[in-house]
Design a protein around this motif. Structure first.
Motif, short mmCIF file in Angstrom:
data_model
loop_
_atom_site.label_atom_id
_atom_site.label_comp_id
_atom_site.label_asym_id
_atom_site.label_seq_id
_atom_site.Cartn_x
_atom_site.Cartn_y
_atom_site.Cartn_z
N LYS A 56 0.83 -1.22 0.00
CA LYS A 56 0.00 0.00 0.00
C LYS A 56 0.87 1.26 0.00
CE LYS A 56 -1.96 -1.09 3.93
NZ LYS A 56 -1.18 -2.28 4.29
N SER A 57 1.82 1.31 0.91
CA SER A 57 2.69 2.50 0.98
C SER A 57 3.48 2.65 -0.31
CB SER A 57 3.67 2.39 2.13
OG SER A 57 2.99 2.33 3.34
N THR A 58 4.01 1.54 -0.80
CA THR A 58 4.80 1.60 -2.02
C THR A 58 3.97 2.17 -3.17
OG1 THR A 58 6.00 -0.34 -1.25
CG2 THR A 58 6.25 0.23 -3.57
N PHE A 176 -2.81 10.13 1.71
CA PHE A 176 -2.54 9.90 3.13
C PHE A 176 -1.98 8.49 3.29
CE2 PHE A 176 -4.85 13.40 5.25
CZ PHE A 176 -5.65 13.86 4.22
N ASP A 177 -0.81 8.37 3.93
CA ASP A 177 -0.27 7.04 4.19
C ASP A 177 -0.39 6.72 5.68
OD1 ASP A 177 0.91 4.60 4.10
OD2 ASP A 177 2.91 5.31 3.54
N GLU A 178 -1.41 5.98 6.02
CA GLU A 178 -1.67 5.61 7.42
C GLU A 178 -1.46 6.79 8.37
OE1 GLU A 178 -0.21 1.92 8.77
OE2 GLU A 178 -0.13 1.04 6.78
N PRO A 179 -2.24 7.83 8.18
CA PRO A 179 -2.00 9.06 8.96
C PRO A 179 -2.22 8.90 10.46
CG PRO A 179 -4.07 9.21 7.77
CD PRO A 179 -3.38 7.98 7.27
MG LIG Z 1 2.68 1.25 4.78
#
Ligand SMILES: [Mg+2]
Ligand SMILES: Nc1ncnc2c1ncn2[C@@H]1O[C@H](COP(=O)(O)OP(=O)(O)OP(=O)(O)O)[C@@H](O)[C@H]1O
Lengths: 259, 259
Positions: A56-58, A176-179
């Motif tokens: 997901k982050s990638t 938003f990355d896991e804010p």
């Molecule tokens: Mg991540």
């Protein structure tokens, strides 16, 4: 396919802000993203859920070019962002990003954090930048802390400032990355509240999150990722109430008591 | 007559006769140390900045990568040579080398500034590179995410933090330089140590003169380190910040000009 369908298909294609097709990314021999495709339209709130390590982050970092994709394409209003002639900084100024670890500039005050991009990147005057910074800090409820340094703030406060900093660039879409993942439980609410308000105002967002209630109630579209592919996607209703894939059901079962 | 004096009397005698020479020597030492540390820092920052320029194999033209590669090799050689040899030998090498090979006769100040700056630059280059690398990578990502170029991110976010991180090492280098300019007496720089050699050579009062010189060096280094501490404190700012009255913000938002 009837006439109407064709028309609406064309329309969505024209209108999409982002069009990710067959995106691939590996780290060494480890293939992290395999053939990811989806579109984002104005006003969409896309939630991305999935197990840890599913990429997901990638994916989000590829969209912001913090990672360089290995294959496929990402079109921003029809323009390939990985093309050599692409003005990457200008593109990033239009596509904001909020990180799990806030990444506020620790050598600046809260106000300066929200002004520096406007002044240096958007070339706004100091007065204009200050006015806008104060407006967005007010919106996230942090205007009383303009003179504080990031290290003097709680996690939830830092994240709200980070959101204000991103908003001050007036981005077309915010990632938003896991804010809320790095926050204590009592601070999660204050950040989600801000994000909910932004979604209601029609800001286009892609949100990687483990907050299933947020994904279910706020988003217009949900992507469930597993092992570098989009395993299932649909409206929150489809994903949370009638998941088709076994993996989706299994993943959601873990959150059952929280929903 | 000096042979009949006590230790204390001799010291007063020397001070009376040569006090201004010692002070001049000390002044010379201080100027060389300050100027050379400053120039050394500039060399160090330039070198550290160049060494941390990222190369993007896909986007950057070949010529840039090749040039950067060559410059980096030159910098490595410079750093290793000048960190790996004593400054006293470097002084002789540069001073007589320039005279013999390039037919350039350096004046006292030129020689002193050149040798000490180059030497300090080699140490600072490594410090700065370390200082830049040790800044949280999230800071660079935060800067890029709001559209800053590498240069803008370095100038506004990374270098100020790197500078704060290495300020103790800059101070350390300054103090080392105050002491180590003494080796420049081999190329006839009239610094504090040179004065000591001349005086004790004339009067045969090695111990007394050394006592005086020790005291002067110690005074200079102690004052320097105190001042540096104050500077560090000032850079860190207070631990407190003022909460701004929300009503104030409202009125500032209303007005165009806030000052
Ligand atoms: Mg991540
Ligand atoms: N810079 C990197 N170098 C090597 N491997 C990486 C790098 N970044 C991520 N990975 C690997 O890629 C995979 C996917 O990572 P990613 O961070 O995208 O997952 P994620 O879905 O965001 O997980 P989480 O929910 O824990 O944040 C992981 O196996 C991770 O180890």
């Amino acid at each position: 396919m009837n006439q109407e369908q064709i028309v609406s298909e064309n329309k969505t294609q024209e209108n999409s802000i982002l069009e990710v097709s067959h995106l691939e990314k590996s780290f060494g021999t480890h293939s992290v993203l395999k053939d990811i495709s989806f579109r984002v339209h104005p006003g969409d709130v896309v939630s991305v859920i999935g197990a840890s390590g599913s990429g997901k982050s990638t994916m989000l970092r590829c969209i912001n070019l913090l990672e360089v994709p290995d294959g496929g394409s990402i079109l921003y209003h029809g323009e390939d962002i990985t093309a050599r002639k692409m003005d990457v900084p200008a593109y990033r100024a239009r596509v904001g990003m909020v990180f799990q670890s806030f990444n506020l500039f620790s050598n600046m005050t809260v106000l300066e954090n929200c002004m520096v991009g406007q002044i240096k990147v958007a070339k706004k005057s100091k007065e204009e930048a200050k006015e806008k910074a104060l407006r967005f800090l007010d919106k996230v409820g942090m205007s009383a802390y303009v003179n504080a340094k990031p290290r003097q703030l709680s996690g939830g406060q830092k994240q709200r400032v980070a959101i204000a900093r991103a908003l001050a660039m007036e981005p077309e879409i915010l990632l938003f990355d896991e804010p809320t993942s790095a926050l204590d439980p009592q601070m999660v609410g204050e950040v989600l509240e801000v994000m909910t308000a932004l979604a209601k105002e029609g800001l286009t967002m892609i949100v990687v999150t483990h907050e299933m209630a947020f994904a279910r109630d706020i988003s217009s579209h949900v992507l469930f990722m597993a092992d570098g592919v989009i395993c299932e996607e649909g409206t929150p209703k489809q994903i949370f109430e009638q998941p088709k894939e076994e993996a989706t059901k299994e993943f959601l079962a873990r959150f059952r008591n929280m929903l | 007559m000096i042979s009949n004096m006590s230790f204390i009397e001799r010291i007063f005698y020397i001070l009376q006769k040569y006090g201004t020479s010692y002070l001049k020597g000390a002044g010379t030492t201080l100027v060389i140390a300050l100027v050379s540390t400053f120039i050394g820092c500039i060399i160090g920052f330039l070198s550290g900045i160049i060494q941390t320029i990222p190369v993007d194999k896909k986007r950057d033209p070949l010529i840039k990568r090749v040039l950067l590669g060559i410059v980096n090799v030159i910098l490595r050689i410079y750093i290793e040579v000048f960190r790996g040899t004593p400054m006293i030998v470097q002084a002789v090498f540069i001073y007589y080398g320039l005279a013999q090979v390039c037919n350039v006769q350096l004046g006292m100040w030129q020689a002193a500034f050149l040798v000490v700056s180059i030497n300090t630059g080699a140490y600072m280059a490594e410090s700065v590179r370390g200082g830049i690398i040790s800044v949280d990578p999230g800071q660079m990502e935060g800067a890029k995410a709001i559209g800053m170029t590498h240069v803008q991110a370095m100038v506004n976010v990374i270098l100020p933090q790197a500078f704060r991180n290495i300020l103790p090492q800059i101070g350390n280098n300054l103090i080392i330089n105050i002491k180590d300019t003494s080796v420049l007496s081999v190329i006839s720089v009239v610094d504090l140590f040179f004065v000591h050699k001349s005086v004790s050579g004339a009067l045969y009062t090695y111990f007394e003169s050394a006592t005086i010189v020790m005291a002067i060096y110690l005074t200079m280094t102690l004052i320097t380190s105190r001042l540096l501490r104050l500077w560090e404190k000032k850079m860190d700012g207070g631990d407190n910040y003022e909460l701004v009255d929300v009503m104030d913000i409202g009125s500032q938002l209303g007005k165009k000009e806030s000052r």
